[in-house]
Design an enzyme around this catalytic site. Structure first.
Site, mmCIF file in Angstrom:
data_model
loop_
_atom_site.group_PDB
_atom_site.id
_atom_site.type_symbol
_atom_site.label_atom_id
_atom_site.label_comp_id
_atom_site.label_asym_id
_atom_site.label_seq_id
_atom_site.Cartn_x
_atom_site.Cartn_y
_atom_site.Cartn_z
ATOM 1 N N ASN A 97 31.967 1.303 -34.664
ATOM 2 C CA ASN A 97 32.389 2.633 -34.247
ATOM 3 C C ASN A 97 31.172 3.463 -33.835
ATOM 4 O O ASN A 97 30.073 3.237 -34.337
ATOM 5 C CB ASN A 97 33.124 3.333 -35.393
ATOM 6 N N ASP B 249 33.227 -4.018 -48.118
ATOM 7 C CA ASP B 249 33.612 -2.616 -47.947
ATOM 8 C C ASP B 249 34.345 -2.138 -49.198
ATOM 9 O O ASP B 249 35.176 -2.866 -49.746
ATOM 10 C CB ASP B 249 34.518 -2.483 -46.723
ATOM 11 N N ILE B 250 34.041 -0.935 -49.653
ATOM 12 C CA ILE B 250 34.690 -0.416 -50.868
ATOM 13 C C ILE B 250 36.113 0.073 -50.598
ATOM 14 O O ILE B 250 36.859 0.338 -51.535
ATOM 15 C CB ILE B 250 33.861 0.711 -51.544
ATOM 16 N N HIS C 127 26.792 -0.127 -38.094
ATOM 17 C CA HIS C 127 27.321 -1.187 -38.938
ATOM 18 C C HIS C 127 28.498 -1.849 -38.256
ATOM 19 O O HIS C 127 29.283 -1.213 -37.566
ATOM 20 C CB HIS C 127 27.722 -0.655 -40.319
ATOM 21 N N VAL D 106 29.435 6.867 -41.267
ATOM 22 C CA VAL D 106 28.072 6.709 -41.771
ATOM 23 C C VAL D 106 27.177 6.490 -40.558
ATOM 24 O O VAL D 106 27.406 5.562 -39.769
ATOM 25 C CB VAL D 106 27.956 5.522 -42.758
#
Length: 123
Positions: free
Chosen positions: A88, A31-32, A101, A97
């Site tokens: 989520n 994750d960024i 995921h 997004v």
């Protein structure tokens, strides 16, 4: 509701990501904006917008996300200490997004509840 997302671009290698796992159906990358010492996203390569869009025909892709999480936890040596996985759904669930995921977080002790400022919802 299957629009191209940033994850589609990562799958297609149109934008870079720190990929840590890939198989025929699944991709995992760091994750960024990490929320733990280890924070990766595990995604199906087939776009499914939300949990609400999971069907009996594509549910094996969701199950595989958890198989990959367990595999990564063992490989990265935090399976025994523990880790958290979270998915989520939609705006109030924190989804940003619209390609399902699994967030995989590890490397520290996780508290519960995860958020202290949540408002109770009557069911």
């Amino acid at each position: 509701m299957s629009q191209e997302t940033i994850f589609t671009k990562i799958i297609n290698r149109e934008i870079p990501a720190d990929i840590i796992y890939e198989d025929e159906h699944t991709l995992a990358f760091k994750d960024i904006n990490p929320q733990a010492p280890f924070h990766a996203l595990i995604i199906p390569k087939k776009a499914i917008a939300t949990i609400n869009d999971v069907t009996p025909e594509n549910s094996h892709l969701v199950g595989n996300l958890y198989v990959v999480a367990a595999k990564l936890a063992k490989q990265l040596n935090f399976a025994d200490d523990g880790y958290r996985v979270v998915m989520n759904c939609n705006e109030h669930g924190g989804q940003t997004v619209y390609h399902i995921h699994l967030h995989m977080l590890a490397g520290k002790e996780m508290g519960w509840p995860p958020y202290q400022n949540t408002k109770k919802v009557a069911l």
